[in-house]
Design an enzyme around this catalytic site. Sequence first.
Site, short mmCIF file in Angstrom:
data_model
loop_
_atom_site.label_atom_id
_atom_site.label_comp_id
_atom_site.label_asym_id
_atom_site.label_seq_id
_atom_site.Cartn_x
_atom_site.Cartn_y
_atom_site.Cartn_z
N HIS A 278 -0.85 -11.13 -4.58
CA HIS A 278 0.53 -10.86 -4.28
C HIS A 278 1.38 -11.87 -5.07
O HIS A 278 2.50 -11.36 -5.73
CB HIS A 278 0.95 -10.80 -2.74
CG HIS A 278 0.29 -9.53 -2.27
ND1 HIS A 278 -0.15 -8.21 -2.74
CD2 HIS A 278 -0.55 -9.82 -1.04
CE1 HIS A 278 -0.88 -7.65 -1.81
NE2 HIS A 278 -1.23 -8.48 -0.78
N HIS B 267 0.80 -1.13 0.18
CA HIS B 267 -0.09 -0.08 0.06
C HIS B 267 0.87 1.15 0.03
O HIS B 267 0.56 2.36 -0.42
CB HIS B 267 -0.78 0.12 1.24
CG HIS B 267 -1.82 -1.26 1.20
ND1 HIS B 267 -2.48 -1.75 2.49
CD2 HIS B 267 -2.04 -2.12 0.36
CE1 HIS B 267 -2.90 -2.80 2.14
NE2 HIS B 267 -2.99 -3.19 1.00
N ASP C 173 -3.42 -2.87 -4.69
CA ASP C 173 -2.45 -3.85 -4.53
C ASP C 173 -1.59 -4.02 -5.77
O ASP C 173 -0.22 -4.21 -5.63
CB ASP C 173 -2.89 -5.30 -4.06
CG ASP C 173 -3.46 -5.35 -2.62
OD1 ASP C 173 -3.06 -4.30 -1.64
OD2 ASP C 173 -4.25 -6.11 -2.27
N HIS D 86 -9.33 -2.29 -4.27
CA HIS D 86 -8.52 -2.85 -3.33
C HIS D 86 -7.32 -3.66 -4.09
O HIS D 86 -6.21 -3.44 -3.89
CB HIS D 86 -8.75 -3.09 -1.97
CG HIS D 86 -7.68 -3.40 -1.13
ND1 HIS D 86 -6.96 -2.43 -0.29
CD2 HIS D 86 -6.71 -4.48 -0.95
CE1 HIS D 86 -5.92 -3.05 0.21
NE2 HIS D 86 -5.70 -4.15 -0.28
ZN ZN Z 1 -3.71 -4.88 -0.03
#
Ligand code: ZN
Length: 304
Positions: free
Chosen positions: A262, A78, A239, A235
């Site tokens: 991720h 973030h 990310d 979001h």
């Molecule tokens: Zn996040």
Amino acid sequence: VAYQRTIKNSTTFTGVGLHSGKEIRMTLRPADSGTGIVFHRVDLTPAVSIEAVSANVVNTRLSTTIGKPGGVVSTIEHLMAALFAFGIDNVHIDITGPEVPIMDGSAAPFAEGIRSAGITLLQRSKKFLVVKKPVTVIDGDKKISVIPSRYYRISFGLSFSHPAVSSQFRSLKYADQTFLRDYAAARTFGFLAEVETLKANGLARGGSLENAVVIGDAGVLNPEGLRFRDEFVRHKIMDAVGDLSLAGYAIIGHVKAVKSGHDLNHRLVQELLSRRDAWELVEQEDAAPAVFGLPFQGFALSKA
Ligand SMILES: [Zn+2]
């Protein structure tokens, strides 16, 4: 030509780490051109310095973690997204623990701090990574690819077998102001059952309704509700902007993601960087000045 940037003044953030639950202090300091974004674990002796680049990623399970022998910093995504949105190429980050503070679970507090600190242009040009050939990473039903495009665009689809989330899709034609206004404030989210498992395993100790959207069987548990109707996919796009910034250059290309996270974001960066025929670095990109390089004042963050 676009110039490299750093922050004008130092700025400090304090808060708990999502997983450790420990209070952490983090100070961003101006840095010279060519420094990059470098974390310094100042609580360790000797201090461990870790450059925020894809080659230093050591874990992508719950967040993006970078590390060097002797120390790690996790949950950098973030903060990285906020730095990217202000075009900050160079900054020293002194941090007193293994995790970036989770703040409110979004990038908005970091963006506000960086905006207040101000921006300084440095006397060295910055490069953009222009995608020339498609690159794809697939893992089961998850997929992420980047294809040539005039713009930095991120299209993201997610779906969960949960009535409160089901599926969401958004496509962002990246521009700093759009990103800060419509994406930076979107918060981390998790399902109650997962959160309870994490806590039972000693993780998410700092997690609360103050820094995450938690979804129970009947829907969102946070009394204030959602910040955006489709906050979850926003979001995930935020990310991705943070994770993809670990390429070290702003990407000019269209990123298409389905259920990515991720791990896949990181694997796309690695695959892209290793495919030297799939991109080139340029100093001047026609699309770039219009979308990267936020004015120093005169924009608004989304009101949470
Ligand atoms: Zn996040």
